[in-house]
Design a protein around this motif. Sequence first.
Motif, PDB file in Angstrom:
ATOM      1  N   LEU A 111       0.868  -1.179   0.000  1.00 50.60           N
ATOM      2  CA  LEU A 111       0.000   0.000   0.000  1.00 50.60           C
ATOM      3  C   LEU A 111       0.903   1.227   0.000  1.00 50.60           C
ATOM      4  O   LEU A 111       1.852   1.306   0.788  1.00 50.60           O
ATOM      5  CB  LEU A 111      -0.877  -0.006   1.262  1.00 50.60           C
ATOM      6  CG  LEU A 111      -2.046   0.990   1.319  1.00 50.60           C
ATOM      7  CD1 LEU A 111      -3.105   0.623   0.298  1.00 50.60           C
ATOM      8  CD2 LEU A 111      -2.660   0.994   2.714  1.00 50.60           C
ATOM      9  N   ILE A 112       0.642   2.179  -0.890  1.00 45.88           N
ATOM     10  CA  ILE A 112       1.536   3.336  -1.019  1.00 45.88           C
ATOM     11  C   ILE A 112       0.720   4.616  -1.128  1.00 45.88           C
ATOM     12  O   ILE A 112      -0.398   4.617  -1.670  1.00 45.88           O
ATOM     13  CB  ILE A 112       2.469   3.171  -2.247  1.00 45.88           C
ATOM     14  CG1 ILE A 112       3.575   4.221  -2.247  1.00 45.88           C
ATOM     15  CG2 ILE A 112       1.680   3.206  -3.556  1.00 45.88           C
ATOM     16  CD1 ILE A 112       4.664   3.961  -3.283  1.00 45.88           C
ATOM     17  N   GLY A 113       1.263   5.709  -0.621  1.00 46.86           N
ATOM     18  CA  GLY A 113       0.603   7.002  -0.748  1.00 46.86           C
ATOM     19  C   GLY A 113       1.492   8.133  -0.261  1.00 46.86           C
ATOM     20  O   GLY A 113       2.436   7.923   0.505  1.00 46.86           O
ATOM     21  N   THR A 114       1.196   9.338  -0.749  1.00 46.56           N
ATOM     22  CA  THR A 114       1.856  10.553  -0.267  1.00 46.56           C
ATOM     23  C   THR A 114       1.009  11.118   0.872  1.00 46.56           C
ATOM     24  O   THR A 114      -0.203  11.211   0.756  1.00 46.56           O
ATOM     25  CB  THR A 114       1.978  11.590  -1.404  1.00 46.56           C
ATOM     26  OG1 THR A 114       2.693  11.007  -2.497  1.00 46.56           O
ATOM     27  CG2 THR A 114       2.731  12.827  -0.930  1.00 46.56           C
ATOM     28  N   VAL A 115       1.666  11.505   1.955  1.00 45.06           N
ATOM     29  CA  VAL A 115       0.950  11.847   3.183  1.00 45.06           C
ATOM     30  C   VAL A 115       0.182  13.165   3.061  1.00 45.06           C
ATOM     31  O   VAL A 115       0.405  13.961   2.142  1.00 45.06           O
ATOM     32  CB  VAL A 115       1.917  11.918   4.385  1.00 45.06           C
ATOM     33  CG1 VAL A 115       2.530  10.556   4.669  1.00 45.06           C
ATOM     34  CG2 VAL A 115       2.997  12.977   4.147  1.00 45.06           C
ATOM     35  N   ALA A 124      -4.736  11.250   4.356  1.00 48.47           N
ATOM     36  CA  ALA A 124      -4.771  11.423   5.813  1.00 48.47           C
ATOM     37  C   ALA A 124      -4.437  10.117   6.522  1.00 48.47           C
ATOM     38  O   ALA A 124      -4.611   9.019   5.978  1.00 48.47           O
ATOM     39  CB  ALA A 124      -6.161  11.895   6.240  1.00 48.47           C
ATOM     40  N   ALA A 125      -3.992  10.232   7.767  1.00 49.24           N
ATOM     41  CA  ALA A 125      -3.627   9.053   8.556  1.00 49.24           C
ATOM     42  C   ALA A 125      -4.794   8.089   8.669  1.00 49.24           C
ATOM     43  O   ALA A 125      -4.634   6.858   8.551  1.00 49.24           O
ATOM     44  CB  ALA A 125      -3.149   9.492   9.942  1.00 49.24           C
ATOM     45  N   ALA A 126      -6.008   8.623   8.885  1.00 50.67           N
ATOM     46  CA  ALA A 126      -7.183   7.762   9.037  1.00 50.67           C
ATOM     47  C   ALA A 126      -7.444   6.954   7.773  1.00 50.67           C
ATOM     48  O   ALA A 126      -7.894   5.794   7.840  1.00 50.67           O
ATOM     49  CB  ALA A 126      -8.404   8.611   9.385  1.00 50.67           C
ATOM     50  N   ALA A 127      -7.169   7.545   6.607  1.00 52.38           N
ATOM     51  CA  ALA A 127      -7.378   6.832   5.348  1.00 52.38           C
ATOM     52  C   ALA A 127      -6.396   5.670   5.205  1.00 52.38           C
ATOM     53  O   ALA A 127      -6.758   4.592   4.709  1.00 52.38           O
ATOM     54  CB  ALA A 127      -7.241   7.793   4.174  1.00 52.38           C
ATOM     55  N   PHE A 128      -5.143   5.879   5.636  1.00 54.92           N
ATOM     56  CA  PHE A 128      -4.175   4.778   5.606  1.00 54.92           C
ATOM     57  C   PHE A 128      -4.639   3.643   6.521  1.00 54.92           C
ATOM     58  O   PHE A 128      -4.583   2.464   6.159  1.00 54.92           O
ATOM     59  CB  PHE A 128      -2.791   5.271   6.054  1.00 54.92           C
ATOM     60  CG  PHE A 128      -2.027   6.022   4.994  1.00 54.92           C
ATOM     61  CD1 PHE A 128      -1.615   5.394   3.833  1.00 54.92           C
ATOM     62  CD2 PHE A 128      -1.700   7.356   5.175  1.00 54.92           C
ATOM     63  CE1 PHE A 128      -0.894   6.085   2.854  1.00 54.92           C
ATOM     64  CE2 PHE A 128      -0.993   8.054   4.211  1.00 54.92           C
ATOM     65  CZ  PHE A 128      -0.592   7.419   3.050  1.00 54.92           C
ATOM     66  N   VAL A 158       0.844   8.874  11.003  1.00 56.67           N
ATOM     67  CA  VAL A 158       0.328   7.640  10.424  1.00 56.67           C
ATOM     68  C   VAL A 158       0.747   6.441  11.283  1.00 56.67           C
ATOM     69  O   VAL A 158      -0.080   5.579  11.612  1.00 56.67           O
ATOM     70  CB  VAL A 158       0.816   7.463   8.971  1.00 56.67           C
ATOM     71  CG1 VAL A 158       0.424   6.087   8.433  1.00 56.67           C
ATOM     72  CG2 VAL A 158       0.243   8.556   8.078  1.00 56.67           C
ATOM     73  N   ILE A 159       2.022   6.390  11.646  1.00 60.25           N
ATOM     74  CA  ILE A 159       2.497   5.269  12.468  1.00 60.25           C
ATOM     75  C   ILE A 159       1.800   5.273  13.831  1.00 60.25           C
ATOM     76  O   ILE A 159       1.407   4.216  14.348  1.00 60.25           O
ATOM     77  CB  ILE A 159       4.035   5.334  12.616  1.00 60.25           C
ATOM     78  CG1 ILE A 159       4.685   5.075  11.247  1.00 60.25           C
ATOM     79  CG2 ILE A 159       4.530   4.330  13.655  1.00 60.25           C
ATOM     80  CD1 ILE A 159       6.177   5.258  11.214  1.00 60.25           C
TER      81      ILE A 159
END
Length: 637
Positions: free
Chosen positions: A519-523, A554-558, A586-587
Amino acid sequence: MMTHRQRLLNAVRGGMPDHIPYAPRIDLWFNANSLNGTLPQRHQGKTRDQIALSEGWALHKVVADHLHQPNPDAMLHRALGVHFMKEYVAHFTFSDRVKIEIKRAGDRTCIRYTTAKGSITTSTVYSQEMRRAGTSVPWIAEHAVKDPHDLKVLADVFENMDVGANYEAFKAHQAEVGEKGLPVTAFTVAAGPVHHIQKYFLDATEFFHYYRDHQPEILYLADVLAPLYEKALRIVAESPADVIQWGSNFDDMLTFPPMFATHFVPWIRKAKEVLGPKNIRILCHTDGENLGLMDLLHESGMDVAEAVCPAPMTKVSIQEYYRRWSDRITIFGGIPSNLLLPQLTPDEPFKSFMDALFSGIGTGARFILGIADTTPPDADFERLVRIGDMVREKGRLPLQAGAFNPVDTAAVAKVLVNKEPAAPAQQDTRFAKIRQAVLTGREQDLIGEVQELLLRKVAPKEIIDQGMVAAMESLNQSFKNGTVFIPEVLAAARAMNAAVLFLEPHLAEKDKHGGGKILIGTVKGDLHDIGKNMVATMLRGVGFNVVDLGINVAAAAFVKKIAEERPQVLALSALLTTTMPEMRKVIGALTQAGIKETVRVIVGGAPVNQNFANDIGADGYARDAAEAIDLVRSLIG
C-alpha cells in the motif's frame, strides 16, 4: 567593506569578494511562521527582509515574491506557465483571438481557453492548508493536456501570443532591494520550450509517456514556443537585469540526461550567447539530484548553479561540486534543508558538516552560501543564525583552509552508482520476444506474444516470471546504473501491467500478485507524486501488487485501507519537510488502531533520511525507487 549586492555580484561574476556571501532563502519559513504566529520573539512584526537584514544576511532575491505582486492576477495563468511578476522583465501577452473564461469557486480557479482549434481547461488550487505550510504558488490540479489533441490547441494558444517588456516594474523592484541583495529576473523559470511543456502542461508522470508516445506533437508545440523564448531573450538583453534565472528543478531522473542534452543544454547556451555580451549572467535552479547531469551542467554555459543540494540529502558532496564546477560556475547553496532540522540532523553531524564545508570549498571564490532549496517552516531558526556567525568568523576570503584533498570523481561515481552490469535474465528462448516487448514498451506486441504462448500451453505464471518480471528486473538494474531512464521504465511497466491484466483470468488464485501486496501514498498536505509513482511502477514491474492511494492522504485513510487491503508493507512518501510529521502521525494511528504489528512501514522522499525513519519508528527507509525494491524484498522475503 563591500555591500551585500557587491559581494553577491562579485561572486556571480567569478571574482573574489571580501567575504563569502550568505543569502539564505527564508520565504517558505517566513510565510508559514508569520501566518501561524510562530516567528521568533525578537522578530515578531517584522517583514521577511527585515528579519534577514537584522541578522546581517544578504537578501535572497532569486525567487519572485508571489504573495506581494502589484497585479492581483499575477499567477492566474500558472497552469500555462504565464506569469505577470514585478521581478520578470519579460511577460507573455495574450491575443484577443484566444477566448478566456474564468470561474472561481473557493480555493479553486478554473479556466477555459478557446481558439479556432478547440478548447482546453485548467484548474489551480491555493488553499488555507497550503498557506499554513508556507506555500505561495498555486498547485496545478488540472493540467492543460488530457489527450494529444490538446497539444494542438495549446500550439494555437501560443501562436497567438506575444512577449512584451516589463522594465519599469523591475527597475522599481531593483531600487527597493538596493545594496541589500541581488535581484534576479526571469521569464518563466523553464529552460526552453520542452522544459516549459514538462513543467506546466502535463502531470509529472504523464509527461514521460507523452515524450515517448507523442514526441512529434511535443516537438511541434516546442517549435511554436521557441520564437517567444527567443524574443524574451532579446528583451532581457536590453533590460537593467544583472542575472536571469533560466531553468529550475533540474534533476537527473526528472530532467534525465539524454533529454537534458537534447533540449535543455542548447537553450542554456542560446541564453548565454544572447545575454553574455550584455554582461547578464545565467542562473539555473539546480536543486535536485545532479550526479548524472554533472558534466552536462558544467558544459551548458550557465554561470550560477543555485539551490545546489549536496550530500547527505543527495549523492554529490559539496566538495565534489566545488572541485568539478568552480572553474567556471558559481555555486549558490550548499546547505541541504534537512541540516536545519534537529530531528533529522543532530547537533554533532550539523557542526561536522559545516566544518567540512568551509575546509572543502577551496579559496572560496565562486561560492555563495545558501539553503537548498529553502528553509523549512519547522527549521531551527537558531541554526540559520549559527551559520551566519560561522560565515562572519571563518568566511573572509581567500579561505586559508582551502587546500582540501581532491576527490577522485571516478571513485565517487563507483561508490554512489552501481556500474556493474546486471546478471542476464533467464535465457529460456521461449520468452525472448516477451522480454524484448517489455523492454521496448510495446504493449500490443507483448499481448500478442502472451496469446501465442498461451496457445502453446505455456503456464501463465511462467510467462510472468520468466518473461515479464525477468525483463523488468533487467530494466531495474539498468535504471540503477543510469543506462536507461524514466520514459523507458514507465513504458515497460505500462506494457507489463496491460499484459498481466490480460493474463489475470488465466492465473490460479495463488499465482495472482505472488510478490506480496504494498500500500503506497503521499501523506496529508503533500501534493507531490512523481517519486511515489516511480516506486509504485517499479514495484509492480517486479511482481508486487501495489495499491496506490494517491496524494494528500490522511492518517485515518491509511488505517482504513490497511484494515481492508491487509498489505505486508505500507510505503509513505513526503517531499516537503512540512509534511514529514504526518508520517509519524500515520504510524501513531496504526499503533492506536492496534494494527501496527501487522504491516511493515517504509518511508521515503527528498527530505527524509534514515535518522528520521528510526526516530518515528518506521521499519525502513529508501532513497529512491531502486532501493525501495531491495528494501521491500528484505522486509517480506
